[in-house]
Design an enzyme around this catalytic site. Structure first.
Site, mmCIF file in Angstrom:
data_model
loop_
_atom_site.group_PDB
_atom_site.id
_atom_site.type_symbol
_atom_site.label_atom_id
_atom_site.label_comp_id
_atom_site.label_asym_id
_atom_site.label_seq_id
_atom_site.Cartn_x
_atom_site.Cartn_y
_atom_site.Cartn_z
ATOM 1 N N PRO A 9 -8.447 -17.747 2.853
ATOM 2 C CG PRO A 9 -8.112 -19.997 2.430
ATOM 3 C CD PRO A 9 -8.950 -18.839 2.014
ATOM 4 C CG ASN A 10 -3.750 -19.372 5.738
ATOM 5 O OD1 ASN A 10 -3.854 -19.560 6.945
ATOM 6 N ND2 ASN A 10 -3.902 -20.351 4.853
ATOM 7 N NE ARG A 17 -0.124 -17.130 3.691
ATOM 8 C CZ ARG A 17 -0.897 -17.273 2.637
ATOM 9 N NH1 ARG A 17 -1.675 -16.275 2.259
ATOM 10 N NH2 ARG A 17 -0.925 -18.387 1.970
ATOM 11 C CE1 TYR A 22 1.069 -15.054 -1.037
ATOM 12 C CE2 TYR A 22 2.035 -16.177 0.870
ATOM 13 C CZ TYR A 22 1.375 -16.228 -0.356
ATOM 14 O OH TYR A 22 1.033 -17.449 -0.894
ATOM 15 C CG ASN A 73 -5.871 -13.393 -2.972
ATOM 16 O OD1 ASN A 73 -5.913 -14.591 -3.252
ATOM 17 N ND2 ASN A 73 -4.750 -12.787 -2.645
ATOM 18 C CB ALA A 76 -5.283 -22.343 -0.244
ATOM 19 C CD GLU A 97 -7.763 -15.801 -10.487
ATOM 20 O OE1 GLU A 97 -7.968 -15.675 -11.727
ATOM 21 O OE2 GLU A 97 -7.244 -16.802 -9.986
ATOM 22 C CG HIS A 99 -3.782 -15.039 -7.269
ATOM 23 N ND1 HIS A 99 -4.351 -15.761 -6.245
ATOM 24 C CD2 HIS A 99 -4.494 -15.309 -8.381
ATOM 25 C CE1 HIS A 99 -5.364 -16.452 -6.744
ATOM 26 N NE2 HIS A 99 -5.478 -16.196 -8.030
ATOM 27 N NE ARG A 106 4.111 -19.201 -4.410
ATOM 28 C CZ ARG A 106 3.317 -18.958 -3.352
ATOM 29 N NH1 ARG A 106 2.318 -18.088 -3.469
ATOM 30 N NH2 ARG A 106 3.538 -19.562 -2.203
#
Ligand code: DQA
Length: 144
Positions: A9-10, A17, A22, A73, A76, A97, A99, A106
């Site tokens: 998502p996103n 964004r 990012y 990725n 969320a 994976e 990111h 964070r």
């Protein structure tokens, strides 16, 4: 050898964004960049992005027999989705994976990754180059 690059998502909003986290490169430009990397390596690649958990689960299930490796990725869903963890475990396709940021530095709620347990490696905090590194990890793992 074929690799499936999955984004959650996103991530379709890359470029606009939270660019301070990012970056300013768009999702389309990420796909173009990875297409070039894979072409140079003689590896087939396909991209898929969804904002919906079940749709991502479906895509992982459908990858069986069609792809040798997955770069994911989960965005969320990294921090919430046992369903994605189970899907990767179920298909048994080597998965890395990725990111863009480093979620471990964070907010505390980003420190849990469910999917990590099913992945052969995690690349985080390296911006969009992390996807390229993930592809290289898969190539090495698969003897390409
Ligand atoms: C992300 C990190 C996640 O915590 C976040 O929800 C994302 C993107 C990353 O690429 O840094 O959407 O996976």
């Amino acid at each position: 050898m074929r690799i499936l690059v999955l984004n959650g998502p996103n991530l379709n909003l890359l470029g606009m964004r939270e660019p301070e986290i990012y970056g300013r490169e768009t999702y389309a430009s990420l796909c173009e960049r990875l297409t070039r990397v894979c072409e140079a390596a003689g590896v087939g690649v396909e991209f898929f992005q969804s904002n919906h958990e079940g749709v991502l689960v479906d895509r992982i299930q459908e990858a069986r027999g069609h792809f040798d490796g997955i770069v994911i990725n989960p965005a969320a869903y990294t921090h919430t989705s046992i369903a994605l963890l189970d899907a990767v475990k179920a298909v048994g396709i080597p998965t890395v994976e990725v990111h863009i940021s480093d979620p471990d530095t964070r907010e505390p709620f980003r420190r849990i990754s469910y999917i990590r347990a099913a992945c052969i490696a995690t690349v985080k905090g390296k911006g969009l180059s992390g996807y390229e590194e993930a592809i290289k990890i898969l190539c090495r793992h698969l003897g390409k």
